[in-house]
Enzyme design. Structure first.
Site, PDB file in Angstrom:
ATOM      1  N   SER A 172      45.714   1.709  14.314  1.00 31.60           N
ATOM      2  CA  SER A 172      46.252   0.668  15.193  1.00 31.60           C
ATOM      3  C   SER A 172      47.713   0.330  14.920  1.00 31.60           C
ATOM      4  O   SER A 172      48.385  -0.227  15.784  1.00 31.60           O
ATOM      5  CB  SER A 172      45.413  -0.607  15.073  1.00 31.60           C
ATOM      6  OG  SER A 172      45.538  -1.181  13.780  1.00 31.60           O
ATOM      7  N   LYS A 212      47.955  -6.418  11.655  1.00 36.31           N
ATOM      8  CA  LYS A 212      48.619  -6.380  12.963  1.00 36.31           C
ATOM      9  C   LYS A 212      50.009  -6.998  12.823  1.00 36.31           C
ATOM     10  O   LYS A 212      50.371  -7.554  11.786  1.00 36.31           O
ATOM     11  CB  LYS A 212      47.832  -7.166  14.020  1.00 36.31           C
ATOM     12  CG  LYS A 212      46.368  -6.786  14.184  1.00 36.31           C
ATOM     13  CD  LYS A 212      46.166  -5.436  14.811  1.00 36.31           C
ATOM     14  CE  LYS A 212      44.670  -5.120  14.961  1.00 36.31           C
ATOM     15  NZ  LYS A 212      44.455  -3.727  15.396  1.00 36.31           N
TER      16      LYS A 212
END
Length: 334
Positions: free
Chosen positions: A101, A175
């Site tokens: 990700s 993230k």
């Protein structure tokens, strides 16, 4: 007794006197003693240094030092473990990256160091930072995989307990912070760029090449005390966009943040710093600086006022100087 005239002179005595006669070069003449005599430097009857005693003493000291080291070793290990736990709890912890990700900024298998120190001084996640946070609610569908080898699992648990390895059973994610409390995050403008508070972001420095900022349209205002998070590989990141049906529209409570990832440390050929991209420093992006931190703004504004009042009080409250008087003798005052 008077010797008669014409007598022969008296003969010298056959035996010398019995008293000791000093010999030349002996102690009586002030000469140094012979090396072979008692008291001489080479005499075998005088005091001597014992090499055997010194060797035995040195050997005993070495044995004592070696014994003291083994006695202190458990204490040293205990101190090392306590320091490692303190570092893990309050300062820095290692994490492993399990997914794609955050490519190409962080790849699968990379190890990152997370700074856990700043939150203890009131610091909060900021736009552009890469952060590690606890799963806020089933973002991870599968539990982290563990080794099938019992020995390896035991070593990993022990080393993760002291912060030397990432934990294999914690459900943590990594993230990038795009918006903080009060921000309006939108996708997208006419050029397909992500916008924060009406300002388009230039994400070319960290987005994976060939990946669009977002194929999912959204318009979210981040609640206070929460953050909006997105991966750098937007096509393969189950981030805030895909949890907007949950409470708080996919945002994450800032208290769920473990810390900021500030560097990749493994593998060696991928060591690099995880900084904040320049696009997050553009003017006008942080519209919530004054409104979101009233206490800080109040303190900044109060400092000049306090200094001015102190200076004014010093001028108004200072006693008037007494006029100088001349001595009757005519001498000037000292």
């Amino acid at each position: 007794m008077k010797r008669p005239e014409g007598a022969a002179p008296e003969a010298a005595p056959i035996f010398p006197p019995a008293g000791p006669t000093p010999t030349p070069g002996g102690p009586g003449d002030g000469a140094p003693p012979d090396a072979d005599e008692p008291g001489g430097s080479g005499g075998s009857d005088g005091p001597q240094d014992s090499g055997d005693d010194e060797g035995a003493s040195d050997s005993g000291e070495r044995r004592k030092k070696k014994g003291s080291f083994w006695k202190e070793l458990p204490l040293l290990l205990l101190i090392a473990i306590v320091l490692a736990l303190l570092i893990k709890t309050f300062l820095v912890q290692a994490f492993s990256i399990p997914s794609e990700s955050m490519e190409n900024t962080i790849k699968v298998g990379d190890r990152v160091l997370v700074n856990k120190f700043s939150p203890w001084f009131g610091a909060e996640p900021e736009r552009g930072q890469v952060v590690v946070f606890h799963d806020p609610g089933n973002w991870l569908q599968e539990a982290p995989k563990q080794s099938d080898n019992a020995v390896v699992r035991g070593l990993q648990k022990g080393m993760s307990w002291v912060g030397l390895m990432p934990s294999a059973d914690e459900k943590d994610l990594i993230k990038r912070v795009i918006g903080v409390g009060g921000d309006r995050v939108q996708c997208c403008d006419a050029q397909g760029r992500l916008m924060v508070n009406g300002k388009p972001l230039d994400e070319s420095s960290y987005l994976k090449k060939g990946v669009a900022p977002s194929t999912k349209v959204f318009d979210v205002t981040v609640p206070k005390g929460r953050i909006w998070l997105m991966g750098d590989n937007r096509d393969n990141s189950s981030d805030s966009r895909y949890h907007m049906d949950q409470p708080f529209s996919g945002t994450v409570d800032k208290d769920q943040v473990i810390g900021r990832a500030f560097t990749v440390v493994w593998p060696l050929n991928r060591i690099h710093r995880l900084g904040v991209p320049g696009t997050f420093d553009q003017p006008g992006l942080g519209l919530d600086v004054i409104g979101g931190t009233p206490m800080a703004a109040g303190l900044i504004g109060a400092v000049p006022l306090v200094l001015w009042r102190r200076r004014r009080a010093g001028v108004d409250g200072a006693p008037e100087a007494a006029p100088a008087t001349r001595d009757p003798s005519g001498a000037p005052p000292a």
